[in-house]
Scaffold this motif. Sequence first.
Motif, PDB file in Angstrom:
ATOM      1  N   ALA A 178       2.946   7.831 -15.080  1.00  0.00           N
ATOM      2  CA  ALA A 178       3.538   7.320 -13.841  1.00  0.00           C
ATOM      3  C   ALA A 178       2.454   6.930 -12.848  1.00  0.00           C
ATOM      4  O   ALA A 178       2.556   5.907 -12.160  1.00  0.00           O
ATOM      5  N   ALA A 179       1.396   7.733 -12.772  1.00  0.00           N
ATOM      6  CA  ALA A 179       0.292   7.427 -11.860  1.00  0.00           C
ATOM      7  C   ALA A 179      -0.340   6.086 -12.216  1.00  0.00           C
ATOM      8  O   ALA A 179      -0.580   5.245 -11.353  1.00  0.00           O
ATOM      9  N   ALA A 180      -0.602   5.892 -13.508  1.00  0.00           N
ATOM     10  CA  ALA A 180      -1.220   4.643 -13.957  1.00  0.00           C
ATOM     11  C   ALA A 180      -0.296   3.458 -13.716  1.00  0.00           C
ATOM     12  O   ALA A 180      -0.748   2.377 -13.313  1.00  0.00           O
ATOM     13  N   TYR A 239       0.804  -1.227   0.000  1.00  0.00           N
ATOM     14  CA  TYR A 239       0.000   0.000   0.000  1.00  0.00           C
ATOM     15  C   TYR A 239       0.830   1.266   0.000  1.00  0.00           C
ATOM     16  O   TYR A 239       0.326   2.345  -0.312  1.00  0.00           O
ATOM     17  N   MET A 240       2.125   1.164   0.289  1.00  0.00           N
ATOM     18  CA  MET A 240       2.967   2.364   0.203  1.00  0.00           C
ATOM     19  C   MET A 240       3.279   2.754  -1.240  1.00  0.00           C
ATOM     20  O   MET A 240       3.851   3.809  -1.496  1.00  0.00           O
ATOM     21  N   ILE A 241       2.883   1.906  -2.189  1.00  0.00           N
ATOM     22  CA  ILE A 241       3.057   2.250  -3.602  1.00  0.00           C
ATOM     23  C   ILE A 241       2.013   3.283  -4.032  1.00  0.00           C
ATOM     24  O   ILE A 241       2.296   4.166  -4.858  1.00  0.00           O
ATOM     25  N   LEU A 242       0.819   3.205  -3.461  1.00  0.00           N
ATOM     26  CA  LEU A 242      -0.281   4.021  -3.962  1.00  0.00           C
ATOM     27  C   LEU A 242      -0.098   5.523  -3.749  1.00  0.00           C
ATOM     28  O   LEU A 242      -0.469   6.313  -4.628  1.00  0.00           O
ATOM     29  N   PRO A 243       0.457   5.992  -2.612  1.00  0.00           N
ATOM     30  CA  PRO A 243       0.680   7.437  -2.498  1.00  0.00           C
ATOM     31  C   PRO A 243       1.559   8.000  -3.609  1.00  0.00           C
ATOM     32  O   PRO A 243       1.376   9.158  -4.011  1.00  0.00           O
ATOM     33  N   VAL A 244       2.495   7.205  -4.112  1.00  0.00           N
ATOM     34  CA  VAL A 244       3.320   7.663  -5.238  1.00  0.00           C
ATOM     35  C   VAL A 244       2.446   7.852  -6.473  1.00  0.00           C
ATOM     36  O   VAL A 244       2.590   8.830  -7.206  1.00  0.00           O
ATOM     37  N   ALA A 245       1.525   6.914  -6.677  1.00  0.00           N
ATOM     38  CA  ALA A 245       0.584   7.036  -7.800  1.00  0.00           C
ATOM     39  C   ALA A 245      -0.284   8.275  -7.638  1.00  0.00           C
ATOM     40  O   ALA A 245      -0.524   9.010  -8.612  1.00  0.00           O
ATOM     41  N   VAL A 246      -0.751   8.524  -6.417  1.00  0.00           N
ATOM     42  CA  VAL A 246      -1.624   9.674  -6.158  1.00  0.00           C
ATOM     43  C   VAL A 246      -0.905  10.991  -6.457  1.00  0.00           C
ATOM     44  O   VAL A 246      -1.434  11.862  -7.153  1.00  0.00           O
ATOM     45  N   VAL A 247       0.305  11.133  -5.929  1.00  0.00           N
ATOM     46  CA  VAL A 247       1.023  12.401  -6.131  1.00  0.00           C
ATOM     47  C   VAL A 247       1.417  12.557  -7.597  1.00  0.00           C
ATOM     48  O   VAL A 247       1.410  13.674  -8.133  1.00  0.00           O
ATOM     49  N   SER A 248       1.739  11.457  -8.270  1.00  0.00           N
ATOM     50  CA  SER A 248       2.012  11.536  -9.712  1.00  0.00           C
ATOM     51  C   SER A 248       0.783  12.041 -10.448  1.00  0.00           C
ATOM     52  O   SER A 248       0.875  12.878 -11.354  1.00  0.00           O
ATOM     53  N   LEU A 249      -0.388  11.549 -10.059  1.00  0.00           N
ATOM     54  CA  LEU A 249      -1.643  12.011 -10.653  1.00  0.00           C
ATOM     55  C   LEU A 249      -1.841  13.502 -10.421  1.00  0.00           C
ATOM     56  O   LEU A 249      -2.163  14.253 -11.349  1.00  0.00           O
TER      57      LEU A 249
END
Length: 253
Positions: free
Chosen positions: A84-86, A67-77
């Motif tokens: 990068a988000a996708a 789950y620590m991967i998802l904040p990177v996706a969020v901020v990329s978005l």
Amino acid sequence: RLVATSAARGDFPLAKQRAKKLDTDNPFDYLELTSLSVDQGDLKGALSLAQKGMVLAQPESDLGARYMILPVAVVSLLSNDNPAAARHAKDAAQKALAAIDKGIVSDSEEDAALALGAALVAQRAGDRGLATTVLASLEKQPMLLKIPQIEELAAVVRAQEARLSGKPQEAIRILRPYQNGRERFQTRVVLMDAFADSGETEKAKEQAEWLKKRRGLAYVELECGHCLQALNVADSNRAAKRLLTATAVAGAN
């Protein structure tokens, strides 16, 4: 939690002061640090913090590392880096679904929430196929879909797909049963956007008011270890800006 409380109240100096006491070797402390930076509009700093949290967590092979991967996706978005988000959202979802496929255990509910949260981020980044994959996979796990949190998050993903397909009224219909005073933050976000898409300006404003007033919920709502915290915070601020714009337009008229 003290960092989150201070930030939710808009007291950023106190939040930053309290943030200095966080353990910089603990990957999960980077959830609040990332959200605090997002809240202040520092997306470059937020991305750096999210990436550090993800790297610190990766040696582990448990739920936290996923789950620590998802904040990177969020901020990329939020930084308009949709590819990068996708990519990160897909990575998080695939790892969560792979864990579920090994058998239902105590972490499976959180993995399901992570996969659905990743699908929501991917949808907003332009990858709608991930939502189809996640929903199809979870439909094979009826026990998980009976859990209220998972049922509602799945409904949010379906509603977002309907909205993106040009069917805002269908999105509203899907989410109407969940407006019960205990709804998820993202339920109201998709409703706000669906009402706006359907031209129901006043109802969109009602959702925006709800989101603006619940900054505390944006920070503390729990799903997959606060993996959507930064997105909730950004959406609360987006709702506040929508209201300001509406007020300015009304004043000009």
